[in-house]
Design a protein around this motif. Structure first.
Motif, PDB file in Angstrom:
ATOM      1  N   MET A   1      -1.481 -21.072 -13.393  1.00  0.00           N
ATOM      2  CA  MET A   1      -0.978 -20.476 -12.187  1.00  0.00           C
ATOM      3  C   MET A   1      -1.631 -21.167 -10.995  1.00  0.00           C
ATOM      4  SD  MET A   1      -0.510 -16.383 -12.353  1.00  0.00           S
ATOM      5  CE  MET A   1      -0.653 -15.731 -10.736  1.00  0.00           C
ATOM      6  N   PHE A   2      -0.822 -21.749 -10.121  1.00  0.00           N
ATOM      7  CA  PHE A   2      -1.341 -22.439  -8.956  1.00  0.00           C
ATOM      8  C   PHE A   2      -0.732 -21.844  -7.702  1.00  0.00           C
ATOM      9  CE2 PHE A   2      -1.511 -25.510 -12.410  1.00  0.00           C
ATOM     10  CZ  PHE A   2      -2.839 -25.888 -12.348  1.00  0.00           C
ATOM     11  N   CYS A   3      -1.581 -21.464  -6.767  1.00  0.00           N
ATOM     12  CA  CYS A   3      -1.122 -20.918  -5.497  1.00  0.00           C
ATOM     13  C   CYS A   3      -1.207 -22.016  -4.446  1.00  0.00           C
ATOM     14  CB  CYS A   3      -1.971 -19.718  -5.076  1.00  0.00           C
ATOM     15  SG  CYS A   3      -1.463 -19.022  -3.492  1.00  0.00           S
ATOM     16  N   GLU A   4      -0.110 -22.306  -3.805  1.00  0.00           N
ATOM     17  CA  GLU A   4      -0.095 -23.336  -2.779  1.00  0.00           C
ATOM     18  C   GLU A   4      -0.317 -22.761  -1.385  1.00  0.00           C
ATOM     19  OE1 GLU A   4       2.296 -23.368  -5.279  1.00  0.00           O
ATOM     20  OE2 GLU A   4       1.516 -25.105  -6.342  1.00  0.00           O
ATOM     21  N   ARG A   5      -0.975 -21.615  -1.294  1.00  0.00           N
ATOM     22  CA  ARG A   5      -1.353 -21.025  -0.004  1.00  0.00           C
ATOM     23  C   ARG A   5      -2.862 -21.157   0.153  1.00  0.00           C
ATOM     24  NH1 ARG A   5       3.201 -21.315   1.725  1.00  0.00           N
ATOM     25  NH2 ARG A   5       4.747 -19.711   1.516  1.00  0.00           N
ATOM     26  N   GLU A   6      -3.303 -21.366   1.395  1.00  0.00           N
ATOM     27  CA  GLU A   6      -4.719 -21.485   1.699  1.00  0.00           C
ATOM     28  C   GLU A   6      -4.977 -20.894   3.078  1.00  0.00           C
ATOM     29  OE1 GLU A   6      -5.313 -25.695   1.493  1.00  0.00           O
ATOM     30  OE2 GLU A   6      -4.483 -26.040   3.478  1.00  0.00           O
ATOM     31  N   PRO A   7      -6.213 -20.514   3.369  1.00  0.00           N
ATOM     32  CA  PRO A   7      -6.522 -19.995   4.705  1.00  0.00           C
ATOM     33  C   PRO A   7      -6.396 -21.084   5.758  1.00  0.00           C
ATOM     34  CG  PRO A   7      -8.341 -19.593   3.174  1.00  0.00           C
ATOM     35  CD  PRO A   7      -7.368 -20.477   2.479  1.00  0.00           C
ATOM     36  N   THR A   8      -6.007 -20.701   6.969  1.00  0.00           N
ATOM     37  CA  THR A   8      -6.021 -21.644   8.088  1.00  0.00           C
ATOM     38  C   THR A   8      -7.482 -21.950   8.433  1.00  0.00           C
ATOM     39  OG1 THR A   8      -5.909 -19.810   9.651  1.00  0.00           O
ATOM     40  CG2 THR A   8      -3.830 -20.854   9.044  1.00  0.00           C
ATOM     41  N   ASP A   9      -7.700 -23.033   9.167  1.00  0.00           N
ATOM     42  CA  ASP A   9      -9.065 -23.438   9.512  1.00  0.00           C
ATOM     43  C   ASP A   9      -9.833 -22.347  10.250  1.00  0.00           C
ATOM     44  OD1 ASP A   9      -8.803 -25.888   8.278  1.00  0.00           O
ATOM     45  OD2 ASP A   9      -8.244 -26.940  10.133  1.00  0.00           O
ATOM     46  N   GLY A  11      -9.242 -19.155   9.957  1.00  0.00           N
ATOM     47  CA  GLY A  11      -9.283 -17.933   9.158  1.00  0.00           C
ATOM     48  C   GLY A  11      -8.347 -16.845   9.626  1.00  0.00           C
ATOM     49  N   SER A  12      -7.477 -17.125  10.594  1.00  0.00           N
ATOM     50  CA  SER A  12      -6.598 -16.090  11.134  1.00  0.00           C
ATOM     51  C   SER A  12      -5.266 -15.978  10.401  1.00  0.00           C
ATOM     52  CB  SER A  12      -6.328 -16.349  12.619  1.00  0.00           C
ATOM     53  OG  SER A  12      -5.554 -17.531  12.771  1.00  0.00           O
ATOM     54  N   GLY A  13      -5.008 -16.851   9.454  1.00  0.00           N
ATOM     55  CA  GLY A  13      -3.730 -16.824   8.758  1.00  0.00           C
ATOM     56  C   GLY A  13      -3.800 -17.559   7.440  1.00  0.00           C
ATOM     57  N   VAL A  57      -3.672  -6.783   7.602  1.00  0.00           N
ATOM     58  CA  VAL A  57      -2.276  -6.368   7.603  1.00  0.00           C
ATOM     59  C   VAL A  57      -1.477  -7.610   7.966  1.00  0.00           C
ATOM     60  CG1 VAL A  57      -0.528  -4.884   8.643  1.00  0.00           C
ATOM     61  CG2 VAL A  57      -2.844  -4.005   8.260  1.00  0.00           C
ATOM     62  N   LEU A  58      -0.632  -8.055   7.046  1.00  0.00           N
ATOM     63  CA  LEU A  58       0.128  -9.276   7.256  1.00  0.00           C
ATOM     64  C   LEU A  58       1.488  -8.975   7.848  1.00  0.00           C
ATOM     65  CD1 LEU A  58      -2.092 -10.232   5.297  1.00  0.00           C
ATOM     66  CD2 LEU A  58      -0.406 -11.788   4.351  1.00  0.00           C
ATOM     67  N   ASN A  59       1.894  -9.831   8.792  1.00  0.00           N
ATOM     68  CA  ASN A  59       3.215  -9.810   9.403  1.00  0.00           C
ATOM     69  C   ASN A  59       3.610 -11.251   9.652  1.00  0.00           C
ATOM     70  OD1 ASN A  59       3.810  -6.879  10.030  1.00  0.00           O
ATOM     71  ND2 ASN A  59       1.802  -7.117  10.986  1.00  0.00           N
ATOM     72  N   GLY A  60       4.820 -11.614   9.287  1.00  0.00           N
ATOM     73  CA  GLY A  60       5.281 -12.966   9.558  1.00  0.00           C
ATOM     74  C   GLY A  60       6.525 -13.305   8.782  1.00  0.00           C
TER      75      GLY A  60
END
Length: 122
Positions: A1-9, A11-13, A57-60
């Motif tokens: 399982m590989f997640c291609e999401r990472e934190p922004t530099d 850390g806000s997204g 809380v995520l929104n986008g």
């Protein structure tokens, strides 16, 4: 399982890490929210997560395009709830920029002084 999401530099997204393809993005978004980000997540109290706040809380909106022609959709996260929307042909629905709710008419808005943007570019 590989997640291609990472934190922004900063850390806000979170962002795509530019891997060639991203499989199961809706399932991954559910997993990230449920296990690492929202209040009461399953990773709380486990070793290695001492510095996590577990209060996000995520929104986008993510515009997604698959490898096949016509494979277009949007992944929408509103208050940690994940949904997907496929484009409808004809006049595009619009989204309130304040609360991310879908509105059906260009001149309608659900929040005072909020702009709306098309869900799909014309």
């Amino acid at each position: 399982m590989f997640c291609e999401r990472e934190p922004t530099d900063d850390g806000s997204g979170i962002q795509w890490n530019r891997a060639e393809k991203f499989y199961d993005p809706t399932e991954w978004m559910h997993h990230l929210i449920d296990h690492f980000l929202k209040p009461g997540t399953t990773a709380r109290g486990h070793p290695g997560f001492e510095h996590f706040t577990f209060d996000h809380v995520l929104n986008g909106v993510i515009d997604a395009v698959g490898a096949e022609e016509g494979d277009e959709w949007q992944l929408i996260v509103q208050n940690n709830t994940v949904t997907t929307v496929e484009p409808e042909r004809g006049d595009p629905d619009r989204m309130c920029e304040h609360c991310l709710r879908i509105v059906r008419s260009e001149d309608a808005s659900c929040c005072a002084d909020a702009e709306t943007t098309p869900l799909w570019p014309a």
